[in-house]
Design a protein around this motif. Structure first.
Motif, PDB file in Angstrom:
ATOM      1  N   VAL A 152      42.902  30.947  37.304  1.00  0.00           N
ATOM      2  CA  VAL A 152      42.607  29.948  36.277  1.00  0.00           C
ATOM      3  C   VAL A 152      43.861  29.434  35.588  1.00  0.00           C
ATOM      4  O   VAL A 152      43.986  28.240  35.320  1.00  0.00           O
ATOM      5  CB  VAL A 152      41.623  30.544  35.238  1.00  0.00           C
ATOM      6  CG1 VAL A 152      41.463  29.620  34.049  1.00  0.00           C
ATOM      7  CG2 VAL A 152      40.285  30.808  35.889  1.00  0.00           C
ATOM      8  N   ARG A 180      35.766  27.469  35.692  1.00  0.00           N
ATOM      9  CA  ARG A 180      37.061  27.337  36.366  1.00  0.00           C
ATOM     10  C   ARG A 180      37.205  28.369  37.479  1.00  0.00           C
ATOM     11  O   ARG A 180      37.724  28.063  38.552  1.00  0.00           O
ATOM     12  CB  ARG A 180      38.197  27.474  35.355  1.00  0.00           C
ATOM     13  CG  ARG A 180      38.280  26.319  34.369  1.00  0.00           C
ATOM     14  CD  ARG A 180      39.437  26.495  33.407  1.00  0.00           C
ATOM     15  NE  ARG A 180      39.487  25.431  32.428  1.00  0.00           N
ATOM     16  CZ  ARG A 180      40.492  24.559  32.297  1.00  0.00           C
ATOM     17  NH1 ARG A 180      41.528  24.626  33.111  1.00  0.00           N
ATOM     18  NH2 ARG A 180      40.455  23.627  31.375  1.00  0.00           N
ATOM     19  N   ASP A 231      32.988  24.285  31.969  1.00  0.00           N
ATOM     20  CA  ASP A 231      33.618  25.600  32.070  1.00  0.00           C
ATOM     21  C   ASP A 231      32.671  26.738  31.730  1.00  0.00           C
ATOM     22  O   ASP A 231      32.924  27.881  32.114  1.00  0.00           O
ATOM     23  CB  ASP A 231      34.840  25.680  31.140  1.00  0.00           C
ATOM     24  CG  ASP A 231      36.050  24.972  31.734  1.00  0.00           C
ATOM     25  OD1 ASP A 231      35.982  24.569  32.901  1.00  0.00           O
ATOM     26  OD2 ASP A 231      37.042  24.813  31.017  1.00  0.00           O
TER      27      ASP A 231
END
Length: 441
Positions: A152, A180, A231
């Motif tokens: 990430v 992510r 996310d």
């Protein structure tokens, strides 16, 4: 005979003077209970630090903090100054005792397979029903967090087993970046990717619907916190409206939401409006937590800019976005998770930082903001170098306490004694709760 006939006029204002002495008395009582607990847990032995705290509490009522409070605030200032000394003494001892109790819990054996993952468990396809957020980090769980950070933060996607990804996903949830991680491993985390995509769709739908209603009622809104990048699976969004539009904004959204709720400390300034499906709208009159305002609403609207896609809401300017991120960590979460560090990384232009620092100085929390930003930038550099960093990143207790005292002093000099008392009263419980949450999770 009335009180006014015996005492000076200032003493006849229970609303002004009551909060400080009441909280100081509560803190002194809590110190006594803490002493009793310490005696029992240590076979009737009281440690020197606790004895010092028991003396510091009462002495603070007639010494340093009281005198310091008298200078800017007179009688109310003296009351709040004495309260500050007692509350700080209690907070230091609570934190010390929590650390002692937490160390005993940490002595228990820990699984090597990762947070919430039984030894030998494997998953062919992970998803939103995987184990919950992994916040506690140690050497056994370090590989899982490293896998998350590599993918990430550093865009270093390396092969990983289903079991490794399941453990990393728990940390991703605790840092609000599961989307992510799923996009980095779309095949193995397909279920999570589908869930995040569906959540993003419902998120945007609710945001557009609510802000369109407010716009139709000519009520301006600033979106101070939201996740539009897909996310997280669970989340909400925070909207600020002008104070004079508070009731009209709720009326404009009637029919859109099915449930209304408010925290007892914020019921006149913040409300959660939950629709039948998808994330709720958190409606505020200012950037504030637990009724303690951090930023001026007028400035927020004056510097807000239209959203990039031309929708009905405004977004804060970069310097305000930077301060909102730091303020949430300092005034509520007591930590910075990976999602916050990712957002802060995009806001570190020198001119943005300079403007943010000028504003925090005016708002009375510049020391805490500077320390939190310095810690965040040093942590980012460590992550760039591939070093191990526990996440979410806890903010130092000293920084948090300093922020609360600094901001309370600023409020007091501005004539906001009751809000200053609330700031002091909430600071220690927030710090203690944050430390205990990290130790037991």
């Amino acid at each position: 005979m009335t009180t006014v006939g015996v005492l000076p006029y200032g003493y006849a204002k229970p609303g002004t003077l009551g909060a400080g002495p009441a909280l100081a008395g509560f803190s002194l009582g809590a110190l006594g209970l803490l002493a009793t607990f310490a005696q029992v847990s240590r076979a009737f032995g009281v440690p020197p630090a606790l004895l010092a705290g028991l003396l510091a509490g009462p002495l603070s009522q007639v010494s340093g903090p009281t005198v310091v409070g008298w200078a800017p605030g007179g009688v109310p200032g003296a009351a709040i100054g004495g309260m500050c000394g007692t509350v700080v003494a209690l907070g230091v001892l609570l934190i010390r005792e929590a650390g002692r109790q937490g160390s005993a819990g940490r002595a228990a054996p820990q699984r090597a397979a990762g947070p919430g993952l039984p030894v030998g468990t494997r998953s062919r396809r992970t998803g939103p029903d995987a184990p919950g957020p992994g916040r506690g980090t140690d050497r056994n769980t370090e590989p899982s967090l490293r896998l998350l950070v590599d993918a990430v933060w550093r865009d270093d996607v390396r092969p990983a087993s289903d079991e490794e990804l399941l453990a990393a996903l728990a940390f991703a949830r605790g840092n609000r970046v599961e989307g992510r991680l799923a996009r980095a491993y779309p095949r193995q985390l397909a279920t999570t990717l589908d869930a995040v995509s569906d959540a993003a769709r419902r998120f945007r739908r609710n945001l557009v619907q609510s802000t369109d209603r407010l716009g139709a009622a000519d009520i301006p809104t600033v979106l101070i916190r939201a996740d539009l990048s897909g996310d997280v699976v669970h989340g909400d969004f925070d909207l600020v409206v002008p104070t004079e539009c508070w009731k009209a904004a709720q009326k404009a959204l009637s029919g859109w939401y099915v449930e209304r709720s408010a925290h007892w400390l914020e019921r006149s300034t913040s409300v959660a409006l939950e629709p039948a499906d998808g994330p709720s709208a958190q409606l505020h009159t200012s950037v504030a937590w637990r009724g303690v305002s951090v930023m001026a609403t007028g400035r927020l609207f004056a510097h807000a800019v239209p959203d990039h896609d031309g929708r009905a809401w405004l977004v804060p300017c970069p310097a305000d976005r930077l301060r909102i991120r730091l303020a949430r960590g300092l005034f509520l979460d007591q930590s910075l998770d990976l999602s916050e560090l990712l957002a802060l990384r995009e806001l570190l232009a020198p001119e943005v930082v300079a403007e943010a620092r000028a504003q925090t100085a005016r708002e009375g929390w510049s020391t805490g903001a500077d320390r939190a930003l310095d810690l965040a930038t040093r942590t980012m550099a460590a992550l760039d170098r591939g070093e191990f960093v526990p996440l979410p990143l806890p903010l130092p207790v000293a920084t948090s306490l300093r922020t609360g005292m600094e901001h309370a002093g600023h409020l007091l000099t501005r004539g906001r004694a009751s809000t200053a008392a609330r700031e002091v009263a909430l600071r220690v419980p927030l710090v203690v709760a944050g430390r205990l949450r990290r130790r037991t999770s």
